[in-house]
Enzyme design. Structure first.
Site, short mmCIF file in Angstrom:
data_model
loop_
_atom_site.label_atom_id
_atom_site.label_comp_id
_atom_site.label_asym_id
_atom_site.label_seq_id
_atom_site.Cartn_x
_atom_site.Cartn_y
_atom_site.Cartn_z
N GLY A 119 -2.09 4.69 1.70
CA GLY A 119 -0.73 4.87 1.32
C GLY A 119 -0.31 6.21 2.06
N GLU A 142 -10.01 1.57 2.80
CA GLU A 142 -9.81 0.70 2.04
C GLU A 142 -10.41 -0.71 2.29
OE1 GLU A 142 -5.43 1.95 2.76
OE2 GLU A 142 -7.61 1.37 4.24
N ASP A 150 -3.18 -1.25 5.60
CA ASP A 150 -1.99 -1.56 5.45
C ASP A 150 -0.89 -0.80 5.54
OD1 ASP A 150 -2.10 -0.16 2.74
OD2 ASP A 150 -1.60 -2.16 1.87
#
Length: 359
Positions: A119, A142, A150
């Site tokens: 993030g 991830e 993502d």
């Protein structure tokens, strides 16, 4: 309690400081909500000409999403028998924030000093000016926790040189400044000791006006010398074939052998999601990639490996995840493709930056 995000206008510079240094500035729902709101406010503020994001403490900009909170949400929601995961709202808000940053109407500057992961890439690498230092440790890790890149990570890594983005995503690699620039996740190198002076200069002048006085030539990117074996190995059609090619290259290139071992330790489902997601994102705009990532994220939130990966790496720290399915051949390829399509789980819609800023 201290605010988790601090906002301040210094001269004509809007400053966002993530303020959870004890948690390596990991993002939660409250933080991404506040950041989205403040960026919307600054869109129409004539007193703010550009925005800077940085992290409190000395460990980095942001270590990613608060996966401990995500794990607690998964356990509590499953125990209740409901399907209303709080993490769903976190992902939706975070992705809207990433999208707004990517098209922000004013220069958006990120100091990617120290840990900038997951993030943290989402709130930095989509910006206009991405600054790395000798302390930078950046990447999309991830697959280590049974998830996939993502926050627009599939879109970013799809645009790395050659197959370097697939290498970064599948191995969950953590990279220094030079490789972060090589991957296309950052632009310029500034020694960390100059960041405070750079931030002060930005209070009155634009990044383009002052950058020459602060930027330096980064070291040579190790990934450049590995491009031959990376491009060959990761051009294979399947994850299984990639591992076979890495094994062949590993006879003469130790880094290829290490990459193979790294990949073998990851969630098989996450590996196939990552491979499919990055390849498909090469043909998509960021907005479409985010919508697909959101759909796949809903599946992983309700599946086995995401929670298991967080347990093994963060909660129990035994570093011994029990993946299900346990091997690549056991993963259903058709289901991987279906994960990225709208399904029975909550759907996600992006608005244009102008709509976001005035909604």
């Amino acid at each position: 309690m201290a605010a988790e995000v601090l906002f301040e206008a210094r001269g004509t510079l809007g400053v966002i400081r993530l303020n959870r240094p004890g948690a390596m500035n990991a993002l939660n729902l409250n933080m991404v909500r506040q950041m989205l709101h403040q960026l919307q406010e600054w869109c129409d503020d004539p007193g703010v000409s550009q925005v800077l994001v940085l992290g409190a403490g000395d460990r980095g900009l942001c270590a990613g999403g608060d996966v401990r909170s995500i794990y607690e949400d998964i356990r509590a929601t499953r125990a209740s028998g409901r399907d209303d995961y709080t993490t769903t709202e976190f992902f939706a808000t975070e992705f809207r924030l990433n999208h707004l940053i990517s098209q922000y109407p004013k220069p958006y500057i990120a100091f990617m000093d120290g840990a900038t992961l997951g993030g943290g890439i989402g709130i930095s690498a989509h910006g206009r000016h991405r600054v790395v230092t000798e302390r930078t440790k950046a990447g999309m890790p991830e697959t280590t926790i049974g998830y996939f890149p993502d926050v627009g990570g599939t879109h970013l890594l799809a645009r790395s040189p050659g197959r370097a983005g697939l290498h970064a995503g599948l191995t969950a690699g953590i990279f220094g400044a030079a490789d972060t620039i090589h991957l296309g996740l950052a632009d310029v190198y500034v020694p960390s000791g100059k960041l405070a002076a750079l931030a002060e200069a930005l209070e009155q002048e634009t990044f383009d006006q002052v950058k020459a006085g602060f930027t330096e030539t980064p070291p040579v990117a190790p990934l450049r010398s590995a491009q031959d074996w990376i491009d060959d190995a990761y051009s294979a059609e399947t994850a299984e074939e990639i591992l076979e090619r890495l094994a062949a290259w590993g006879a003469t290139h130790p880094d290829a052998a290490r990459a193979r071992e790294d990949i073998l330790s990851k969630s098989p489902t996450a590996l196939k999601l990552t491979l499919h997601g990055i390849r498909e994102a090469s043909r998509l705009e960021l907005s479409a990639a985010l919508v697909r990532e959101y759909a796949a994220g809903q599946h992983q939130l309700r599946g086995h490996d995401f929670a298991e990966g967080i347990r093994a790496q963060v909660i129990d720290r035994d570093r011994s995840p029990r993946w299900d399915p346990a091997t690549l051949p056991e993963v259903d390829e058709m289901r991987i493709e279906e994960h990225f399509l709208p399904g029975p789980h909550p759907t996600f819609e992006l608005f244009s930056p102008i709509q976001e800023a005035h909604s």
